[in-house]
Design a protein around this motif. Structure first.
Motif, PDB file in Angstrom:
ATOM      1  N   ALA A 100       0.809  -1.221   0.000  1.00  0.00           N
ATOM      2  CA  ALA A 100       0.000   0.000   0.000  1.00  0.00           C
ATOM      3  C   ALA A 100       0.845   1.275   0.000  1.00  0.00           C
ATOM      4  O   ALA A 100       0.466   2.287   0.578  1.00  0.00           O
ATOM      5  CB  ALA A 100      -0.951  -0.001   1.200  1.00  0.00           C
ATOM      6  N   SER A 101       2.010   1.233  -0.654  1.00  0.00           N
ATOM      7  CA  SER A 101       2.892   2.405  -0.656  1.00  0.00           C
ATOM      8  C   SER A 101       2.253   3.601  -1.361  1.00  0.00           C
ATOM      9  O   SER A 101       2.603   4.749  -1.084  1.00  0.00           O
ATOM     10  CB  SER A 101       4.228   2.065  -1.324  1.00  0.00           C
ATOM     11  OG  SER A 101       4.031   1.625  -2.654  1.00  0.00           O
ATOM     12  N   LYS A 102       1.307   3.345  -2.271  1.00  0.00           N
ATOM     13  CA  LYS A 102       0.639   4.448  -2.959  1.00  0.00           C
ATOM     14  C   LYS A 102      -0.162   5.310  -1.979  1.00  0.00           C
ATOM     15  O   LYS A 102      -0.388   6.504  -2.227  1.00  0.00           O
ATOM     16  CB  LYS A 102      -0.274   3.901  -4.065  1.00  0.00           C
ATOM     17  CG  LYS A 102      -0.774   4.959  -5.048  1.00  0.00           C
ATOM     18  CD  LYS A 102      -1.490   4.316  -6.217  1.00  0.00           C
ATOM     19  CE  LYS A 102      -1.889   5.362  -7.243  1.00  0.00           C
ATOM     20  NZ  LYS A 102      -2.863   6.330  -6.718  1.00  0.00           N
ATOM     21  N   LEU A 103      -0.577   4.718  -0.864  1.00  0.00           N
ATOM     22  CA  LEU A 103      -1.348   5.460   0.131  1.00  0.00           C
ATOM     23  C   LEU A 103      -0.460   6.203   1.120  1.00  0.00           C
ATOM     24  O   LEU A 103      -0.960   6.981   1.934  1.00  0.00           O
ATOM     25  CB  LEU A 103      -2.255   4.500   0.913  1.00  0.00           C
ATOM     26  CG  LEU A 103      -3.295   3.710   0.117  1.00  0.00           C
ATOM     27  CD1 LEU A 103      -4.063   2.785   1.046  1.00  0.00           C
ATOM     28  CD2 LEU A 103      -4.244   4.640  -0.619  1.00  0.00           C
ATOM     29  N   SER A 141       1.386  -7.326   3.172  1.00  0.00           N
ATOM     30  CA  SER A 141       0.237  -8.015   2.587  1.00  0.00           C
ATOM     31  C   SER A 141       0.446  -9.524   2.643  1.00  0.00           C
ATOM     32  O   SER A 141       1.575 -10.008   2.775  1.00  0.00           O
ATOM     33  CB  SER A 141       0.004  -7.561   1.140  1.00  0.00           C
ATOM     34  OG  SER A 141       1.110  -7.892   0.327  1.00  0.00           O
ATOM     35  N   GLU A 157      -8.648  -6.902  -0.159  1.00  0.00           N
ATOM     36  CA  GLU A 157      -8.871  -6.253  -1.443  1.00  0.00           C
ATOM     37  C   GLU A 157      -8.686  -7.236  -2.603  1.00  0.00           C
ATOM     38  O   GLU A 157      -7.873  -8.151  -2.550  1.00  0.00           O
ATOM     39  CB  GLU A 157      -7.960  -5.041  -1.637  1.00  0.00           C
ATOM     40  CG  GLU A 157      -6.492  -5.351  -1.803  1.00  0.00           C
ATOM     41  CD  GLU A 157      -5.670  -4.091  -2.091  1.00  0.00           C
ATOM     42  OE1 GLU A 157      -6.221  -3.101  -2.596  1.00  0.00           O
ATOM     43  OE2 GLU A 157      -4.452  -4.116  -1.825  1.00  0.00           O
ATOM     44  N   THR A 238      -5.898  -0.265  -2.697  1.00  0.00           N
ATOM     45  CA  THR A 238      -4.712   0.516  -2.357  1.00  0.00           C
ATOM     46  C   THR A 238      -4.096   1.219  -3.560  1.00  0.00           C
ATOM     47  O   THR A 238      -3.271   2.116  -3.391  1.00  0.00           O
ATOM     48  CB  THR A 238      -3.652  -0.369  -1.676  1.00  0.00           C
ATOM     49  OG1 THR A 238      -3.393  -1.520  -2.495  1.00  0.00           O
ATOM     50  CG2 THR A 238      -4.137  -0.832  -0.317  1.00  0.00           C
ATOM     51  N   TRP A 239      -4.478   0.838  -4.781  1.00  0.00           N
ATOM     52  CA  TRP A 239      -4.024   1.567  -5.966  1.00  0.00           C
ATOM     53  C   TRP A 239      -5.165   2.367  -6.578  1.00  0.00           C
ATOM     54  O   TRP A 239      -5.062   2.833  -7.696  1.00  0.00           O
ATOM     55  CB  TRP A 239      -3.447   0.608  -7.010  1.00  0.00           C
ATOM     56  CG  TRP A 239      -2.057   0.135  -6.702  1.00  0.00           C
ATOM     57  CD1 TRP A 239      -1.515  -0.053  -5.474  1.00  0.00           C
ATOM     58  CD2 TRP A 239      -1.048  -0.217  -7.647  1.00  0.00           C
ATOM     59  NE1 TRP A 239      -0.229  -0.516  -5.580  1.00  0.00           N
ATOM     60  CE2 TRP A 239       0.088  -0.636  -6.904  1.00  0.00           C
ATOM     61  CE3 TRP A 239      -0.988  -0.254  -9.037  1.00  0.00           C
ATOM     62  CZ2 TRP A 239       1.269  -1.056  -7.506  1.00  0.00           C
ATOM     63  CZ3 TRP A 239       0.190  -0.675  -9.643  1.00  0.00           C
ATOM     64  CH2 TRP A 239       1.307  -1.066  -8.883  1.00  0.00           C
ATOM     65  N   ILE A 261      -4.238  -6.690   3.564  1.00  0.00           N
ATOM     66  CA  ILE A 261      -3.285  -5.716   4.069  1.00  0.00           C
ATOM     67  C   ILE A 261      -3.294  -5.796   5.588  1.00  0.00           C
ATOM     68  O   ILE A 261      -4.346  -5.668   6.224  1.00  0.00           O
ATOM     69  CB  ILE A 261      -3.639  -4.286   3.609  1.00  0.00           C
ATOM     70  CG1 ILE A 261      -3.744  -4.226   2.091  1.00  0.00           C
ATOM     71  CG2 ILE A 261      -2.606  -3.292   4.122  1.00  0.00           C
ATOM     72  CD1 ILE A 261      -2.463  -4.542   1.360  1.00  0.00           C
ATOM     73  N   PHE A 286      -7.522   3.020   7.762  1.00  0.00           N
ATOM     74  CA  PHE A 286      -7.925   2.008   6.783  1.00  0.00           C
ATOM     75  C   PHE A 286      -9.398   1.639   6.884  1.00  0.00           C
ATOM     76  O   PHE A 286      -9.924   0.972   5.987  1.00  0.00           O
ATOM     77  CB  PHE A 286      -7.046   0.752   6.934  1.00  0.00           C
ATOM     78  CG  PHE A 286      -5.790   0.811   6.114  1.00  0.00           C
ATOM     79  CD1 PHE A 286      -5.741   0.265   4.841  1.00  0.00           C
ATOM     80  CD2 PHE A 286      -4.637   1.421   6.616  1.00  0.00           C
ATOM     81  CE1 PHE A 286      -4.598   0.319   4.080  1.00  0.00           C
ATOM     82  CE2 PHE A 286      -3.491   1.487   5.853  1.00  0.00           C
ATOM     83  CZ  PHE A 286      -3.472   0.940   4.588  1.00  0.00           C
ATOM     84  N   PHE A 289     -11.692   2.285   3.935  1.00  0.00           N
ATOM     85  CA  PHE A 289     -11.654   1.436   2.756  1.00  0.00           C
ATOM     86  C   PHE A 289     -12.491   0.155   2.940  1.00  0.00           C
ATOM     87  O   PHE A 289     -12.591  -0.657   2.016  1.00  0.00           O
ATOM     88  CB  PHE A 289     -10.215   1.022   2.435  1.00  0.00           C
ATOM     89  CG  PHE A 289      -9.314   2.193   2.160  1.00  0.00           C
ATOM     90  CD1 PHE A 289      -9.517   2.982   1.031  1.00  0.00           C
ATOM     91  CD2 PHE A 289      -8.286   2.514   3.011  1.00  0.00           C
ATOM     92  CE1 PHE A 289      -8.680   4.065   0.766  1.00  0.00           C
ATOM     93  CE2 PHE A 289      -7.449   3.582   2.770  1.00  0.00           C
ATOM     94  CZ  PHE A 289      -7.647   4.367   1.639  1.00  0.00           C
TER      95      PHE A 289
END
Length: 291
Positions: A100-103, A141, A157, A238-239, A261, A286, A289
């Motif tokens: 989940a690095s995009k978050l 994850s 997810e 997460t993306w 996650i 989180f 989500f």
């Protein structure tokens, strides 16, 4: 000379009165008189001149008071500096990120807005290279929900296939993963948790993906898919928010491609109040989500 004697001397020198010093220090007058006598005997000089009930600091006493003030201040500074260092460490949270690095930017910004004094020290490494207790908290994850002490599953997810809209398979409502065995894939580097999971799904579907390019950047993956270089696996939550113009996201009918996650925290040793705050904040973050 010792700290105890110097502390008593300082008070007597400031008040220049044994009785008043005795009252403020809660020490008997004879004990204070003995302290002064010991200091004078050790130094070989008188420190005070007697004037009736008062005692007046002489030039030798002024020298001792000057150095005593500096010594006692240094001791106080030691306590303050150590205290500040302890506080600084208590305000620093070490956080390992493997999913989940995009978050991350949004998560960190939201946390810092609420707790600006807490410092986050974030690392992104291969999960297999890091002992779980080297950091306060770890986001990772897995293919199954996390059932263990000192860890919690945050979200589940779906993992989708991302194809350029020019690919004939992009018209399908869903795809069996084996149907894309002949496609070229854009994947994360080996060792990354999402890559490990998607490789396992491909094995379950009976093939090893042909990887044309490895990239850790969601933006790069997006542009390469759009350019028709290959297809990719995209986590649905997460993306999310990724620009999907000219890209089609398709559910996978088999195998069931999902990941979890999870957040874990130090299982041994001390977990600071700052780390506990961040742990609770991540769990609440989180929740938005959840479906």
């Amino acid at each position: 000379m010792d700290i105890h004697s110097l502390t008593q001397f300082k008070k007597i020198a400031e008040l220049q009165h044994i009785t008043r010093a005795s009252e403020e220090l809660h020490v008997a007058q004879p004990s204070l008189s003995r302290t002064i006598s010991r200091l004078e005997k050790e130094l070989g000089v008188q420190l005070f001149e007697r004037s009736g009930k008062n005692i007046i600091l002489n030039s030798y006493g002024e020298i001792l008071l000057k150095h005593t003030n500096r010594i006692l201040q240094e001791l106080k500074d030691i306590e303050l500096e150590i205290g500040d260092t302890v506080d600084e460490r208590a305000r620093t949270v070490t956080f390992s990120l493997y999913a989940a690095s995009k978050l991350l930017p949004e998560l960190v910004m939201a946390f810092k807005n609420e707790y600006p004094a807490i410092r986050l020290q974030i690392s992104q490494e291969n999960l297999n290279r890091i002992h779980p207790d080297e950091c306060d908290l770890t986001l990772f994850s897995s293919m199954q929900p996390c059932i263990q002490d000192h860890a919690v599953t945050l979200i589940e997810e779906e993992i989708l296939l991302a194809l350029p809209d020019s690919n004939p398979l992009s018209k399908r409502e869903c795809l069996n993963l084996s149907e894309v065995a002949g496609e070229e894939f854009i994947c994360l580097q080996q060792g990354k948790s999402l890559r490990t999971i998607t490789d396992m799904f491909c094995q379950m579907a009976g093939f090893e993906p042909s990887v044309v390019l490895e990239s850790d950047s969601p933006e790069t993956v997006r542009e390469l898919i759009r350019a028709g270089i290959g297809i990719s696996f995209i986590p649905s939550i997460t993306w999310q928010g990724m620009d999907t113009k000219n890209i089609v996201l398709i559910p996978i009918s088999f195998p069931q491609c999902r990941r979890y996650i999870n957040l874990s925290w130090r299982s041994t040793g001390y977990l600071s109040p700052a780390a506990i705050l961040f742990r609770d904040f991540v769990q609440n973050y989180f929740k938005k989500f959840e479906r």
